[in-house]
Design a protein around this motif. Structure first.
Motif, mmCIF file in Angstrom:
data_model
loop_
_atom_site.group_PDB
_atom_site.id
_atom_site.type_symbol
_atom_site.label_atom_id
_atom_site.label_comp_id
_atom_site.label_asym_id
_atom_site.label_seq_id
_atom_site.Cartn_x
_atom_site.Cartn_y
_atom_site.Cartn_z
ATOM 1 N N THR A 21 0.916 -1.215 -0.035
ATOM 2 C CA THR A 21 -0.112 0.029 0.015
ATOM 3 C C THR A 21 0.855 1.286 -0.110
ATOM 4 O O THR A 21 0.260 2.364 0.495
ATOM 5 C CB THR A 21 -0.890 0.125 1.275
ATOM 6 O OG1 THR A 21 -0.199 -0.157 2.456
ATOM 7 C CG2 THR A 21 -1.884 -0.856 1.087
ATOM 8 N N GLU A 24 -0.558 4.149 -2.002
ATOM 9 C CA GLU A 24 -1.559 5.140 -1.404
ATOM 10 C C GLU A 24 -1.052 5.865 -0.402
ATOM 11 O O GLU A 24 -1.505 7.054 -0.017
ATOM 12 C CB GLU A 24 -2.661 4.115 -0.791
ATOM 13 C CG GLU A 24 -3.548 3.411 -1.464
ATOM 14 C CD GLU A 24 -2.866 2.483 -2.620
ATOM 15 O OE1 GLU A 24 -3.390 1.671 -3.620
ATOM 16 O OE2 GLU A 24 -1.613 1.722 -1.837
ATOM 17 N N TYR A 36 -7.663 3.730 -10.193
ATOM 18 C CA TYR A 36 -7.190 2.441 -10.472
ATOM 19 C C TYR A 36 -7.701 1.617 -11.564
ATOM 20 O O TYR A 36 -8.821 2.015 -11.976
ATOM 21 C CB TYR A 36 -7.740 1.443 -9.166
ATOM 22 C CG TYR A 36 -7.180 1.898 -7.824
ATOM 23 C CD1 TYR A 36 -6.097 1.062 -7.184
ATOM 24 C CD2 TYR A 36 -7.427 3.043 -7.152
ATOM 25 C CE1 TYR A 36 -5.564 1.480 -5.788
ATOM 26 C CE2 TYR A 36 -7.217 3.609 -5.960
ATOM 27 C CZ TYR A 36 -6.028 2.748 -5.367
ATOM 28 O OH TYR A 36 -5.778 2.873 -4.162
ATOM 29 N N ASP A 107 -11.941 0.952 1.002
ATOM 30 C CA ASP A 107 -10.773 1.218 0.961
ATOM 31 C C ASP A 107 -10.370 0.534 -0.298
ATOM 32 O O ASP A 107 -10.027 -0.808 -0.341
ATOM 33 C CB ASP A 107 -9.855 0.893 2.152
ATOM 34 C CG ASP A 107 -8.530 1.295 2.129
ATOM 35 O OD1 ASP A 107 -7.685 1.446 1.065
ATOM 36 O OD2 ASP A 107 -7.821 1.485 3.167
ATOM 37 N N GLY A 109 -6.991 0.796 -2.172
ATOM 38 C CA GLY A 109 -5.858 0.301 -1.893
ATOM 39 C C GLY A 109 -5.631 -1.195 -1.010
ATOM 40 O O GLY A 109 -5.186 -2.099 -1.430
ATOM 41 N N ALA A 110 -6.424 -1.251 -0.134
ATOM 42 C CA ALA A 110 -6.697 -2.259 0.707
ATOM 43 C C ALA A 110 -7.497 -3.541 -0.132
ATOM 44 O O ALA A 110 -6.827 -4.608 0.091
ATOM 45 C CB ALA A 110 -7.491 -2.232 2.223
ATOM 46 N N GLN A 113 -4.645 -5.035 -2.327
ATOM 47 C CA GLN A 113 -3.630 -5.696 -1.466
ATOM 48 C C GLN A 113 -4.313 -6.924 -0.944
ATOM 49 O O GLN A 113 -3.668 -8.035 -0.892
ATOM 50 C CB GLN A 113 -3.023 -4.897 -0.460
ATOM 51 C CG GLN A 113 -1.817 -5.398 0.204
ATOM 52 C CD GLN A 113 -0.873 -5.759 -0.874
ATOM 53 O OE1 GLN A 113 -0.873 -5.445 -2.143
ATOM 54 N NE2 GLN A 113 0.411 -6.233 -0.457
#
Length: 200
Positions: A21, A24, A36, A107, A109-110, A113
């Motif tokens: 991350t 981010e 994204y 989220d 980014g989360a 990942q």
């Protein structure tokens, strides 16, 4: 004026997993926004002079086999060089990311990942609906997006490929700033941050 980053990536890419991350965090430090853009990397490679891992020279594959575990160790990330369900179909996880971005509320980014960890750390099949739903839920999104976002996801996924080819994207992860600066690879994230901050 706040900066913006177009983030082109494949959910099959181990280097996206290694990026974690950090993108981010860099965006937050510099007040930048991120769009994204999941892409079909296997379709992009032949259009931009690349080759899929299966077609690469043994010397390149040997280096990859050393470099990936080395980078994972440096970053403190658990890593399987040959996970049980890789390669798999990247489209379902990509559609889910696109749907989540359109829906908002979680989220992103989360989510990315979570999907990458499922593949490279947990050896799960990221084409499996249950795996995708779990990744969505853990990142604060409605798990039903894995179904409801299919049509729009498919259209955007195709458009992302065309945009990537037109803008000179040739690998994953690939970052393009609003000033036209391009950065390829998780090992260029520090340079991306310096560029956003006006130091590079």
């Amino acid at each position: 004026m706040p900066h913006h980053i177009d983030y082109f990536f494949s959910t099959l890419s181990p280097y996206v997993y290694l990026a974690g991350t950090r993108l981010e965090a860099i965006a937050a430090e510099n007040g930048a926004t991120i769009t994204y853009k999941p892409v079909d990397l296997m379709a992009l490679f032949p259009r931009t002079g690349g080759t899929s891992p299966a077609e690469r020279h043994p010397a390149r594959l040997d280096y990859r086999a050393q470099e990936l575990p080395r980078q994972a160790k440096k970053l403190g990330l658990p890593f399987h060089l040959k996970p049980a369900h890789w390669p798999t179909n990247p489209a379902p996880s990509s559609y889910a990311i696109i749907a989540a971005q359109n829906a908002g509320g979680g989220d992103l980014g989360a989510l990315v990942q979570n999907i990458m960890c499922a593949s490279w750390a947990e050896e799960k099949d990221i084409a499996d609906d249950a795996v995708i739903r779990d990744a969505l839920e853990q990142a604060g999104f409605d798990p039903a997006l894995s179904d409801s976002g299919l049509l729009a996801g498919a259209e955007t996924y195709g458009a992302n490929l065309e945009e990537a080819a037109a803008r000179g994207v040739f690998g994953s992860p690939f970052y393009i700033t609003d000033t036209g600066q391009k950065f390829w690879g998780q090992d260029r994230l520090e340079d991306l941050g310096a560029s956003l901050a006006g130091r590079l």
